[in-house]
Design a protein around this motif. Structure first.
Motif, short mmCIF file in Angstrom:
data_model
loop_
_atom_site.label_atom_id
_atom_site.label_comp_id
_atom_site.label_asym_id
_atom_site.label_seq_id
_atom_site.Cartn_x
_atom_site.Cartn_y
_atom_site.Cartn_z
N ARG A 104 4.82 3.47 -3.72
CA ARG A 104 4.31 4.32 -4.81
C ARG A 104 4.78 3.80 -6.16
O ARG A 104 5.97 3.56 -6.35
N GLU B 149 0.81 -1.20 0.00
CA GLU B 149 0.00 0.00 0.00
C GLU B 149 0.85 1.27 0.00
O GLU B 149 0.45 2.29 -0.55
N SER B 150 2.01 1.23 0.63
CA SER B 150 2.86 2.41 0.73
C SER B 150 3.86 2.52 -0.41
O SER B 150 4.58 3.51 -0.51
#
Length: 122
Positions: free
Chosen positions: A108, A105-106
């Protein structure tokens, strides 16, 4: 890395649609590979993604309805979308990243495909 997505289109509420994305590089070298989407007026959001270690993450709104899979030999990632809702209407982007990963999720995305439009009509 070039990502070519295809398979978008229009589907009725409750229907199904499959997206595919072919990468120019070896997908097993990528730390994260998956799909984001952007609906009109909204920010881009994670739909589903793999990590290189084999973990999978789904956005909360698609859990239980969407399934991500991959074919390493074909350098292709697929997104099977079932029981589609109007809220799924968006431009879907195939993404990848070689950035060091802590969580999917983190992480990028570094590379984005051209996007393919999915429209769910009632």
């Amino acid at each position: 890395v070039q990502l070519q997505a295809f398979g978008g289109g229009t589907v009725q509420t409750g229907g199904s649609l499959n997206l595919s994305c072919t990468a120019s590089g070896k997908i097993w070298d990528m730390n994260v590979l998956g799909w984001y989407r952007q609906a009109p007026g909204n920010q881009r959001e994670l739909v589903a993604a793999f990590s290189r270690g084999g973990s999978t993450r789904y956005g909360n709104s698609v859990k239980g309805r969407f399934t991500i899979s991959r074919d390493n030999n074909a350098n292709t990632v697929h997104l099977e979308m079932n029981n589609m809702m109007s809220e799924d209407t968006a431009v879907y982007y195939c993404t990848s990243s070689f950035r060091p990963i802590t969580t999917i999720e983190s992480n990028r995305p570094q590379y984005w495909g051209q996007g393919t439009l999915v429209t769910v009509s009632s």
